[in-house]
Each structure stands twice: as C-alpha cells, then as structure tokens.
Scaffold this motif. Structure first.
Motif, PDB file in Angstrom:
ATOM      1  N   GLU A  58       0.827  -1.211   0.000  1.00  0.00           N
ATOM      2  CA  GLU A  58       0.000   0.000   0.000  1.00  0.00           C
ATOM      3  C   GLU A  58       0.860   1.259   0.000  1.00  0.00           C
ATOM      4  O   GLU A  58       0.477   2.292  -0.559  1.00  0.00           O
ATOM      5  N   LEU A  59       2.032   1.173   0.625  1.00  0.00           N
ATOM      6  CA  LEU A  59       2.945   2.316   0.680  1.00  0.00           C
ATOM      7  C   LEU A  59       3.797   2.433  -0.584  1.00  0.00           C
ATOM      8  O   LEU A  59       4.607   3.339  -0.709  1.00  0.00           O
ATOM      9  N   GLY A  60       3.615   1.496  -1.508  1.00  0.00           N
ATOM     10  CA  GLY A  60       4.357   1.532  -2.760  1.00  0.00           C
ATOM     11  C   GLY A  60       5.790   1.046  -2.638  1.00  0.00           C
ATOM     12  O   GLY A  60       6.640   1.383  -3.471  1.00  0.00           O
ATOM     13  N   LEU A  61       6.065   0.228  -1.614  1.00  0.00           N
ATOM     14  CA  LEU A  61       7.435  -0.219  -1.370  1.00  0.00           C
ATOM     15  C   LEU A  61       7.746  -1.562  -2.014  1.00  0.00           C
ATOM     16  O   LEU A  61       8.909  -1.897  -2.221  1.00  0.00           O
TER      17      LEU A  61
ATOM     18  N   ASP B 225      11.750  -7.873  -2.125  1.00  0.00           N
ATOM     19  CA  ASP B 225      11.864  -7.464  -3.518  1.00  0.00           C
ATOM     20  C   ASP B 225      12.208  -5.984  -3.695  1.00  0.00           C
ATOM     21  O   ASP B 225      11.713  -5.318  -4.606  1.00  0.00           O
ATOM     22  N   THR B 226      13.078  -5.465  -2.822  1.00  0.00           N
ATOM     23  CA  THR B 226      13.527  -4.077  -2.951  1.00  0.00           C
ATOM     24  C   THR B 226      14.810  -3.909  -2.156  1.00  0.00           C
ATOM     25  O   THR B 226      15.363  -4.884  -1.647  1.00  0.00           O
TER      26      THR B 226
ATOM     27  N   SER C 119      13.999   3.816   1.321  1.00  0.00           N
ATOM     28  CA  SER C 119      14.276   5.081   2.015  1.00  0.00           C
ATOM     29  C   SER C 119      13.899   6.274   1.146  1.00  0.00           C
ATOM     30  O   SER C 119      13.358   7.272   1.640  1.00  0.00           O
ATOM     31  N   LYS C 120      14.158   6.192  -0.143  1.00  0.00           N
ATOM     32  CA  LYS C 120      13.808   7.283  -1.059  1.00  0.00           C
ATOM     33  C   LYS C 120      12.293   7.490  -1.104  1.00  0.00           C
ATOM     34  O   LYS C 120      11.814   8.626  -1.077  1.00  0.00           O
ATOM     35  N   ILE C 121      11.551   6.394  -1.167  1.00  0.00           N
ATOM     36  CA  ILE C 121      10.084   6.473  -1.229  1.00  0.00           C
ATOM     37  C   ILE C 121       9.538   7.064   0.069  1.00  0.00           C
ATOM     38  O   ILE C 121       8.662   7.929   0.064  1.00  0.00           O
TER      39      ILE C 121
END
Length: 241
Positions: A100-103, A160-161, A167-169
């Motif tokens: 949901e946070l796009g991570l 998967d990141t 941290s950027k997001i």
C-alpha cells in the motif's frame, strides 16, 4: 410467515457481501436457538461449501471465480483483532501495508498487526498473523504515522527491494507532511528503537528540525543500513554506515 432458524441464517448469509467474515454472534439475536445450534449449522454449511471456515468459530462468504475461490480481504480476516467492543486495539502494519505504501509489489499470506500488548502468533487459513508491540498509544489519528515508523523499523525485511529504494520512497512521503504532522512523527519516534530513530533522522534532516531525535541517540553507537551512505551522504551525521 414463519421461518425456521436455518432459513433465517441462510437468508442473512445470502445478503452478506462476498468475503465477509462472521461468527455465530452475527445470528444470535435473530434466531431463537442457542449458539451451539448455530455453530453446528454453520459447520454443516461449511462442509457442503456454502460458506468457508476461516478458523475455529469464524467463517466467511467465499467469492468464487473461474480461477477458484478468492481469499477474504486481510482486514476482514483480522477485524476482531483491530477493534474490540467498539474500542481500537490494533492496526494493520508491516508486511500488511508494504505494498500500500508503494514499497513492494510482493503480496503474501502474512499479516502483521501493531498493538499495545503482546500476543502470540496465530493462523487463520491461509493467513499467518503476527503481532508487533507498539509502545505509543494507538489512535485513529496516529495510525498512518505508526505504520510509517514501523516500516522504517522493518525496512531490512521489505521483500523485492533495497533499503535505499525504500528510504527514497519514504523520504518523499515525509516531504508531503505538514510541520505539525512531522512534529507528531518525531514525538512518536522517541519510543522506537535507536536504529529506527537514526534512520528517520537521516531522512528528515534536510526537511525539519531533528534536534530532539539526535539528542535521543547515543553518539557512540553505529547503525548498519547497507548502501545508504551512497545515496544519503548525511547518513554519517547519524552514525549510519
């Protein structure tokens, strides 16, 4: 027209939305039988696949597609673990909200819940539910901030990141908060582990005043976040290597 208890139960189930999770309590005020009779009938409906059993005493109305039965929404699965007697006692966090946070785009069958008191791991097929101890008081207004802080706390476990990408997001999200919201985040962060406070300080240093956060850390302690120094040179100010 008189309706049998079994007909009343079936009629109500038909009117429930797909994926809705329920227990015998949803019918106790509508049928003139004891809870044991209701449970027995619900179990019978589960045996013939009219409804599906989630765990002991919990059922849901399945949504069936050409690809098979769709699992109930995680929020439905754990709603009794989030609100009890009308009182907020927990919130979805960690693995439950990374996407949901796009991570990450990776979705699994693990649900994590933040709460103020410890609770042992439980399973509600097909989900595994674990709990994160939250030292701050949980309110409707602060859940989104606690979720973000929990994400920083668990940043090494996001699938998967990388720590840098996450941290950027998160930093971009922090930039969209008002000064009052950032003050709230900083206050809540003081009850989080030191490495979470250090990482938050690194991401916020060029956005707002981080003096209280910096002052809460032991200047001799080092924190390991792989690759962060390459993208965030100010990480050195927070003893991050």
């Amino acid at each position: 027209m008189f309706m049998k208890p079994t007909d009343i139960i079936q009629d109500k189930i038909k009117r429930l939305p797909k994926g809705y999770v329920f227990t015998y309590r949803d019918f106790i005020n509508e049928v003139n039988v004891d809870f044991e009779a209701i449970v027995k009938y619900l179990n019978r409906l589960a045996e013939i696949n009219i409804i599906s059993k989630l765990s002991k005493g919990k059922y849901y109305k399945p949504e069936k597609t050409v690809f098979g039965t769709v699992n109930p929404d995680p929020k439905q699965v754990v709603k009794d673990l989030l609100i009890e007697d009308g009182k907020l006692i927990g919130y979805l966090t960690g693995i439950s909200i990374f996407s949901e946070l796009g991570l990450t785009t990776q979705l699994g069958f693990e649900i994590q819940i933040g709460r103020n008191t410890p609770k042992a791991f439980i399973k509600r097929k097909p989900y595994q539910i674990s709990f994160i101890l939250q030292k701050n008081k949980i309110t409707t207004d602060n859940i989104k901030y606690l979720q973000l802080l929990d994400t920083l706390r668990l940043i090494k476990k996001i699938p998967d990141t990388t720590i840098v990408n996450s941290s950027k997001i998160i930093q971009l999200k922090l930039k969209n908060y008002s000064s009052d919201e950032l003050k709230t985040i900083l206050r809540l962060a003081l009850k989080y582990p030191a490495n979470t406070r250090a990482l938050l300080g690194c991401l916020l240093e060029n956005i707002t005043d981080t003096f209280t956060l910096k002052n809460s850390l032991n200047p001799a302690t080092k924190y390991q976040f792989n690759g962060l120094m390459n993208e965030f040179p100010n990480a050195i100010n927070w003893n991050i290597k």
